[in-house]
Design a protein around this motif. Structure first.
Motif, PDB file in Angstrom:
ATOM      1  N   PHE A 124      -8.669  33.640  60.963  1.00 21.29           N
ATOM      2  CA  PHE A 124      -9.418  33.521  62.213  1.00 21.29           C
ATOM      3  C   PHE A 124     -10.691  34.360  62.179  1.00 21.29           C
ATOM      4  O   PHE A 124     -11.783  33.862  62.484  1.00 21.29           O
ATOM      5  N   ILE A 125     -10.571  35.628  61.810  1.00 22.07           N
ATOM      6  CA  ILE A 125     -11.754  36.482  61.845  1.00 22.07           C
ATOM      7  C   ILE A 125     -12.746  36.099  60.750  1.00 22.07           C
ATOM      8  O   ILE A 125     -13.956  36.259  60.909  1.00 22.07           O
ATOM      9  N   SER A 126     -12.240  35.539  59.635  1.00 23.09           N
ATOM     10  CA  SER A 126     -13.145  35.054  58.584  1.00 23.09           C
ATOM     11  C   SER A 126     -13.933  33.848  59.077  1.00 23.09           C
ATOM     12  O   SER A 126     -15.139  33.722  58.821  1.00 23.09           O
ATOM     13  N   ILE A 127     -13.256  32.954  59.804  1.00 18.16           N
ATOM     14  CA  ILE A 127     -13.923  31.769  60.349  1.00 18.16           C
ATOM     15  C   ILE A 127     -14.991  32.177  61.358  1.00 18.16           C
ATOM     16  O   ILE A 127     -16.101  31.637  61.373  1.00 18.16           O
ATOM     17  N   VAL A 128     -14.666  33.161  62.208  1.00 18.90           N
ATOM     18  CA  VAL A 128     -15.654  33.637  63.178  1.00 18.90           C
ATOM     19  C   VAL A 128     -16.882  34.181  62.456  1.00 18.90           C
ATOM     20  O   VAL A 128     -18.026  33.868  62.810  1.00 18.90           O
ATOM     21  N   ALA A 129     -16.650  34.985  61.412  1.00 16.84           N
ATOM     22  CA  ALA A 129     -17.764  35.553  60.655  1.00 16.84           C
ATOM     23  C   ALA A 129     -18.609  34.458  60.016  1.00 16.84           C
ATOM     24  O   ALA A 129     -19.838  34.573  59.934  1.00 16.84           O
ATOM     25  N   THR A 130     -17.947  33.366  59.599  1.00 15.33           N
ATOM     26  CA  THR A 130     -18.698  32.313  58.913  1.00 15.33           C
ATOM     27  C   THR A 130     -19.497  31.433  59.868  1.00 15.33           C
ATOM     28  O   THR A 130     -20.307  30.619  59.398  1.00 15.33           O
ATOM     29  N   ILE A 131     -19.300  31.572  61.177  1.00 12.59           N
ATOM     30  CA  ILE A 131     -20.200  30.869  62.100  1.00 12.59           C
ATOM     31  C   ILE A 131     -21.626  31.373  61.874  1.00 12.59           C
ATOM     32  O   ILE A 131     -22.598  30.630  62.014  1.00 12.59           O
ATOM     33  N   GLY A 132     -21.732  32.654  61.494  1.00  8.60           N
ATOM     34  CA  GLY A 132     -23.040  33.191  61.119  1.00  8.60           C
ATOM     35  C   GLY A 132     -23.604  32.445  59.928  1.00  8.60           C
ATOM     36  O   GLY A 132     -24.814  32.188  59.843  1.00  8.60           O
ATOM     37  N   GLN A 137     -17.776  30.950  53.524  1.00  5.33           N
ATOM     38  CA  GLN A 137     -19.094  31.283  54.054  1.00  5.33           C
ATOM     39  C   GLN A 137     -20.142  30.297  53.551  1.00  5.33           C
ATOM     40  O   GLN A 137     -20.992  29.823  54.316  1.00  5.33           O
ATOM     41  N   GLN A 138     -20.086  29.969  52.257  1.00  3.89           N
ATOM     42  CA  GLN A 138     -21.046  29.003  51.712  1.00  3.89           C
ATOM     43  C   GLN A 138     -20.774  27.601  52.236  1.00  3.89           C
ATOM     44  O   GLN A 138     -21.710  26.833  52.475  1.00  3.89           O
ATOM     45  N   VAL A 139     -19.493  27.264  52.416  1.00  2.00           N
ATOM     46  CA  VAL A 139     -19.176  25.971  53.028  1.00  2.00           C
ATOM     47  C   VAL A 139     -19.807  25.896  54.414  1.00  2.00           C
ATOM     48  O   VAL A 139     -20.368  24.876  54.812  1.00  2.00           O
ATOM     49  N   ALA A 140     -19.724  27.018  55.145  1.00  2.00           N
ATOM     50  CA  ALA A 140     -20.322  27.061  56.486  1.00  2.00           C
ATOM     51  C   ALA A 140     -21.842  26.932  56.412  1.00  2.00           C
ATOM     52  O   ALA A 140     -22.458  26.238  57.234  1.00  2.00           O
ATOM     53  N   ILE A 141     -22.460  27.604  55.434  1.00  2.00           N
ATOM     54  CA  ILE A 141     -23.914  27.510  55.269  1.00  2.00           C
ATOM     55  C   ILE A 141     -24.323  26.067  55.005  1.00  2.00           C
ATOM     56  O   ILE A 141     -25.238  25.527  55.641  1.00  2.00           O
ATOM     57  N   ILE A 142     -23.625  25.417  54.078  1.00  2.00           N
ATOM     58  CA  ILE A 142     -23.960  24.044  53.720  1.00  2.00           C
ATOM     59  C   ILE A 142     -23.642  23.087  54.866  1.00  2.00           C
ATOM     60  O   ILE A 142     -24.375  22.120  55.105  1.00  2.00           O
ATOM     61  N   THR A 143     -22.554  23.372  55.586  1.00  7.01           N
ATOM     62  CA  THR A 143     -22.239  22.547  56.755  1.00  7.01           C
ATOM     63  C   THR A 143     -23.341  22.681  57.799  1.00  7.01           C
ATOM     64  O   THR A 143     -23.730  21.693  58.452  1.00  7.01           O
ATOM     65  N   ALA A 167     -25.131  28.978  68.336  1.00  8.09           N
ATOM     66  CA  ALA A 167     -25.545  30.381  68.445  1.00  8.09           C
ATOM     67  C   ALA A 167     -24.805  31.077  69.585  1.00  8.09           C
ATOM     68  O   ALA A 167     -24.343  32.216  69.438  1.00  8.09           O
ATOM     69  N   VAL A 168     -24.666  30.409  70.721  1.00  5.22           N
ATOM     70  CA  VAL A 168     -23.933  30.986  71.853  1.00  5.22           C
ATOM     71  C   VAL A 168     -22.449  31.116  71.498  1.00  5.22           C
ATOM     72  O   VAL A 168     -21.803  32.124  71.822  1.00  5.22           O
ATOM     73  N   LEU A 169     -21.888  30.109  70.815  1.00  9.06           N
ATOM     74  CA  LEU A 169     -20.486  30.174  70.382  1.00  9.06           C
ATOM     75  C   LEU A 169     -20.254  31.380  69.476  1.00  9.06           C
ATOM     76  O   LEU A 169     -19.243  32.088  69.604  1.00  9.06           O
ATOM     77  N   PHE A 170     -21.168  31.625  68.562  1.00 10.47           N
ATOM     78  CA  PHE A 170     -21.065  32.766  67.648  1.00 10.47           C
ATOM     79  C   PHE A 170     -21.018  34.079  68.419  1.00 10.47           C
ATOM     80  O   PHE A 170     -20.162  34.950  68.159  1.00 10.47           O
TER      81      PHE A 170
END
Length: 468
Positions: free
Chosen positions: A15-23, A144-150, A191-194
């Motif tokens: 969970f906390i990793s997913i939150v961090a990857t919203i960044g 994190q990279q998956v999130a960046i590419i997404t 951005a607001v979700l993050f």
């Protein structure tokens, strides 16, 4: 808290990793959204190639500053605190970029967004590395990279959809505003979700130990790993810092014996620089321009970006299953070789291209080969250097110098990114696509040599055991 199960620990870490990857998602979206707005910026601000290059690349100046100071400020105020500040900057930048009426105003808001991207780029992987167990640290950091590419992919999809609805990116869409402005405003939602989600995750336990808040650190570690494992990890972190000053400094990167910059710092800088010298962000930032230059319509070029984004996500998913099994170094090495080959094929296609009545390149029979090579290049990058560079920067530095090492490597990465992005329009006008991509192909080949000769494996090594 003492009765937390192993499954609960895993879910909490996820969970906390997913939150961090919203960044990371915002990092990608903010980087990719500019791709579909280039025509709008040229029209609205009446800018030429050098001015357009600076408008597009201005964010990267903020990224360089944000990455450099984020590592140092995070050592002082915390990883989570810096991510919260980044979230606020993302919101302001997304709104301001869309309302800008001139280049100076636009550049200000893009630099502000760049500060957020730079901070998120180094803090998110560092934060994940500091909370995740070694056995799947690489996989979680690769998310994190998956999130960046997404984020890039969603920016491309959003740009394509908005431009199609309006007819052109420069045409009016809703409420009297052009489509390209709405491309920036879409970013407000994630951005607001993050910002909200960050309120529900703890501070990094390693930062808490360094700050002298050992009880708080132990509480977080027990929540992460369970009672026994949490207490053991707390002792290991304290032991790794014992006998050293607890407040990290930039001067920690200097070897006390030799008086020279530590080898690990140079390796980090090398990884950061080569990730950009291979030219990947030219594809991300100028993809629409590139394909229009070889005869695609704006709609076809934007659709090609969407396909490229989908390929990138697929490549990162492959890496998720490989990075903790075969390791970091093999992925980097074969990624470099793959990029050198595919870029070389693209150069061949551009050299063989003819020109139309307007002087634009026409690929002819090599069109499919050029597109296939470009997608293969994107796949090679996102299976290797895209995620693995960030994995390594987040974990390769010893605890005491992690913030400082990330600051220097992050600065190097974003300065190189800026130079590559800023110079591409000038290279395009001066030596053409073949010349520009030839330089990137040579860099990819050299990066393979760098990996083989200097990079060492970090797979499965605990952060407390990293040597510098």
């Amino acid at each position: 808290m003492n009765n937390v199960t192993e499954q609960d620990n895993t879910l909490f870490i996820a969970f906390i990793s997913i939150v961090a990857t919203i960044g990371g998602f915002l990092f990608g979206f903010d980087s990719g959204v500019i791709n579909g707005t280039v025509d709008g910026l040229q029209t609205a601000f009446n800018s030429e190639s050098i001015g357009t290059g600076f408008n597009v690349s201005s964010m990267l100046l903020g990224c360089a500053v944000g990455a450099f100071f984020a590592g140092r400020l995070a050592d002082k105020y915390g990883r989570r605190a810096l991510l919260l500040v980044a979230a606020v900057f993302f919101i302001i930048s997304a709104w301001g970029s869309g309302i800008s009426t001139g280049s100076a105003e636009f550049v200000f808001y893009r630099i502000l967004g760049g500060l957020a991207v730079g901070a998120a780029s180094v803090m998110a992987p560092a934060y994940i590395s500091e909370v995740a167990p070694a056995r799947y640290r690489g996989m979680l950091t690769t998310v994190q990279q998956v999130a960046i590419i997404t984020g890039l992919f969603m920016a491309f999809v959003s740009n394509y959809a908005l431009a199609n609805m309006a007819g052109l990116s420069t045409a009016e869409l809703w409420m009297g505003f052009e489509a390209w402005r709405w491309m920036f405003w879409i970013e407000l939602f994630p951005a607001v979700l993050f910002l909200v989600a960050l309120l529900f995750i703890p501070e990094s336990p390693r930062f808490l130990v360094v700050s002298g808040r050992k009880a708080d650190a132990k509480a977080v570690l027990i929540r992460l790993y369970g009672n026994d494992a949490g207490n053991r990890k707390s002792e290991e972190i304290e032991k790794s810092l014992a006998g050293d000053h607890h407040q990290p400094r930039l001067s920690d990167l200097i070897d006390k014996v030799t008086g020279k910059v530590r080898k690990i710092a140079w390796i980090g800088i090398g990884l950061a620089v080569f990730q950009q010298l291979v030219g990947i962000n030219v594809v991300f930032y100028y993809g629409a321009v590139l394909w229009q230059a070889v005869g695609y319509t704006e709609s076809e070029a934007l659709l090609t970006n969407v396909i490229s984004g989908a390929v990138s996500i697929a490549a990162c998913i492959v890496t998720l299953g490989l990075v903790d099994k075969i390791g970091r170094k093999p992925l980097l090495k074969w990624g470099s070789i793959g990029m050198a080959v595919t870029l070389g094929i693209m150069v061949y296609c551009f050299l063989q291209a003819g020109t139309d009545a307007n002087g634009n390149l026409v690929l002819g029979d090599n069109g499919a080969l050029a597109l296939g090579s470009a997608l293969a290049y994107v796949f090679c990058f996102n299976m290797s250097w895209g995620p693995v560079m960030w994995v390594m920067l987040g974990e390769m530095f010893p605890n005491q110098i992690r913030g400082s090492g990330l600051a220097i490597a992050g600065l190097a990465q974003w300065v190189t990114n800026f130079l590559i992005t800023w110079t591409f329009p000038m290279l395009l006008a001066g030596i053409g696509l073949a010349g520009a991509y030839g330089l990137y192909a040579i860099s990819a080949a050299i990066s393979a040599v760098f990996v083989i000769k200097f990079v060492y494996e970090t797979k499965g090594t605990e952060l407390e055991d990293m040597q510098g």
